[in-house]
Scaffold this active site. Structure first.
Site, PDB file in Angstrom:
ATOM      1  N   ARG A  98      -5.279  25.913 -17.363  1.00  0.00           N
ATOM      2  CA  ARG A  98      -4.016  25.180 -17.240  1.00  0.00           C
ATOM      3  C   ARG A  98      -3.862  24.558 -15.863  1.00  0.00           C
ATOM      4  O   ARG A  98      -3.352  23.429 -15.739  1.00  0.00           O
ATOM      5  CB  ARG A  98      -2.840  26.109 -17.565  1.00  0.00           C
ATOM      6  CG  ARG A  98      -1.460  25.489 -17.395  1.00  0.00           C
ATOM      7  CD  ARG A  98      -1.326  24.106 -17.976  1.00  0.00           C
ATOM      8  NE  ARG A  98      -1.764  24.013 -19.361  1.00  0.00           N
ATOM      9  CZ  ARG A  98      -2.006  22.871 -19.991  1.00  0.00           C
ATOM     10  NH1 ARG A  98      -1.918  21.719 -19.339  1.00  0.00           N
ATOM     11  NH2 ARG A  98      -2.394  22.872 -21.254  1.00  0.00           N
ATOM     12  N   LYS A 133       7.856   8.453  -2.149  1.00  0.00           N
ATOM     13  CA  LYS A 133       8.503   9.079  -3.310  1.00  0.00           C
ATOM     14  C   LYS A 133       7.463   9.872  -4.090  1.00  0.00           C
ATOM     15  O   LYS A 133       6.996   9.473  -5.150  1.00  0.00           O
ATOM     16  CB  LYS A 133       9.161   8.013  -4.180  1.00  0.00           C
ATOM     17  CG  LYS A 133      10.304   7.283  -3.474  1.00  0.00           C
ATOM     18  CD  LYS A 133      10.886   6.190  -4.342  1.00  0.00           C
ATOM     19  CE  LYS A 133      12.000   5.443  -3.602  1.00  0.00           C
ATOM     20  NZ  LYS A 133      12.553   4.325  -4.404  1.00  0.00           N
ATOM     21  N   LYS A 165      14.701   0.914   8.571  1.00  0.00           N
ATOM     22  CA  LYS A 165      15.350   0.522   7.322  1.00  0.00           C
ATOM     23  C   LYS A 165      16.817   0.184   7.587  1.00  0.00           C
ATOM     24  O   LYS A 165      17.314   0.261   8.721  1.00  0.00           O
ATOM     25  CB  LYS A 165      15.181   1.623   6.289  1.00  0.00           C
ATOM     26  CG  LYS A 165      13.710   2.024   6.093  1.00  0.00           C
ATOM     27  CD  LYS A 165      13.496   2.912   4.908  1.00  0.00           C
ATOM     28  CE  LYS A 165      13.437   2.096   3.635  1.00  0.00           C
ATOM     29  NZ  LYS A 165      13.063   2.932   2.455  1.00  0.00           N
ATOM     30  N   GLU A 200      12.769  -3.387   7.560  1.00  0.00           N
ATOM     31  CA  GLU A 200      13.326  -3.785   6.271  1.00  0.00           C
ATOM     32  C   GLU A 200      14.474  -4.771   6.477  1.00  0.00           C
ATOM     33  O   GLU A 200      15.352  -4.542   7.315  1.00  0.00           O
ATOM     34  CB  GLU A 200      13.841  -2.553   5.526  1.00  0.00           C
ATOM     35  CG  GLU A 200      14.511  -2.848   4.202  1.00  0.00           C
ATOM     36  CD  GLU A 200      15.093  -1.605   3.570  1.00  0.00           C
ATOM     37  OE1 GLU A 200      14.315  -0.785   3.047  1.00  0.00           O
ATOM     38  OE2 GLU A 200      16.340  -1.422   3.621  1.00  0.00           O
ATOM     39  N   ASP A 221      13.557  -6.466   0.889  1.00  0.00           N
ATOM     40  CA  ASP A 221      14.054  -5.474  -0.063  1.00  0.00           C
ATOM     41  C   ASP A 221      15.021  -6.082  -1.069  1.00  0.00           C
ATOM     42  O   ASP A 221      16.042  -6.672  -0.701  1.00  0.00           O
ATOM     43  CB  ASP A 221      14.754  -4.337   0.696  1.00  0.00           C
ATOM     44  CG  ASP A 221      15.117  -3.183  -0.207  1.00  0.00           C
ATOM     45  OD1 ASP A 221      14.287  -2.794  -1.044  1.00  0.00           O
ATOM     46  OD2 ASP A 221      16.249  -2.670  -0.077  1.00  0.00           O
TER      47      ASP A 221
END
Length: 298
Positions: A98, A133, A165, A200, A221
């Site tokens: 597994r 992510k 960002k 960004e 973005d």
């Protein structure tokens, strides 16, 4: 980079979670001297990734287990194809099964989805890149799978590059105009010339202020296609031009056609479906249990 240490630690943690005090079923139902061979089979087509984890899972459980004819990372396979042949002590194979499958199924799912995005932008100058992510603790594995699928890696983590960002700009109190240029120039001076700085932007009017600070790249973005094309023209090769937001298999080709250099796609790691792979024991006649089941069903 998927190092031997990363592979060993990932497998060790997975085995500790799955069988902290041994495998009760295998130990109480399978004779210690029993051995068999099993085929690592694909139930559906895809792109393979995770071979080092498969080998390590069986090695850690029982070094006597052998993994032969393992397909290489990035191998494109069809449904029904055998990806590896596993032989050795039956208890160990069943205990590691597994864990080996979980790693290979998830990583092959990432490689397969990445390959679909790469194919969708074929013929353009755009590279498909991952993001941060990722599953906590498994980032190195998942970014390796992206490369196996033909994609590129964005920064590995926060320590690798400076990426300013929208929230950083708000915290700086400089979101546009000369104030933004000055803030980024000060950042460049403190960071040194070898550190990449990506900024960004969420509107075209920010671009000139950002580019005037001699940044490495700009991230456009959630721009529309028309805005992306305008942005690429405004950048004019002065920095790497990256697009993000609203990217899926239906939109990625059109985004690439605007001329951006990179398209970052979070869903190739956080939105992936694991591929259906299985381990099928081979009986005394040389037939796998998958073939036996198919024959019985027929």
């Amino acid at each position: 980079m998927l190092t031997t240490h990363i592979v060993a630690e990932a497998v060790r943690a997975a085995l500790q979670e799955d069988s902290p005090w041994g495998d009760l079923t295998a130990e109480l139902t399978i004779a210690a001297e029993s051995e068999f061979t099993a085929l690592f089979n694909a139930r559906e087509p895809g792109v393979f990734a995770g071979g080092p984890l498969v080998v390590e899972a069986f090695r850690q459980v029982d070094p006597r287990i052998t993994v032969n004819d393992l397909v290489p990372e990035g191998h494109t396979f069809s449904a029904g194809e055998t990806l590896a042949v596993i032989s050795g002590p039956a208890r160990g194979i069943l205990t590691a099964e597994r864990i080996a499958l979980n790693f290979a199924q998830r990583m092959s799912g990432i490689a397969t989805l990445t390959a679909q995005y790469v194919a969708a932008v074929h013929g353009t100058t755009a590279a498909i890149a991952d993001t941060r992510k990722t599953t906590p603790g498994l980032r190195a594995l998942e970014k390796h799978a992206v490369r196996a699928g033909g994609g590129s890696n964005h920064r590995f983590g926060l320590s690798d590059a400076i990426m300013v960002k929208d929230n950083h700009l708000v915290a700086l109190g400089a979101t546009d105009g000369p104030e933004l240029t000055e803030a980024l120039r000060n950042l460049r001076a403190r960071a040194g010339h070898t550190t990449s700085i990506i900024v960004e932007v969420d509107r075209l009017t920010q671009l000139e202020a950002v580019l005037s600070a001699n940044v490495t790249g700009v991230l456009l973005d959630n721009f529309t296609l028309d805005e992306l094309a305008q942005g690429v023209a405004l950048v004019g090769g002065r920095a790497v031009c990256e697009a993000s937001g609203g990217v899926n298999l239906d939109t990625v080709a059109a985004i690439a056609a605007t001329g951006v250099d990179v398209i970052s796609v979070g869903r190739i790691t956080h939105g992936v479906t694991a591929l259906d792979l299985g381990l099928d024991a081979v009986d005394a006649t040389g037939r796998s249990n998958a073939a036996a089941i198919a024959s019985a069903g027929a």
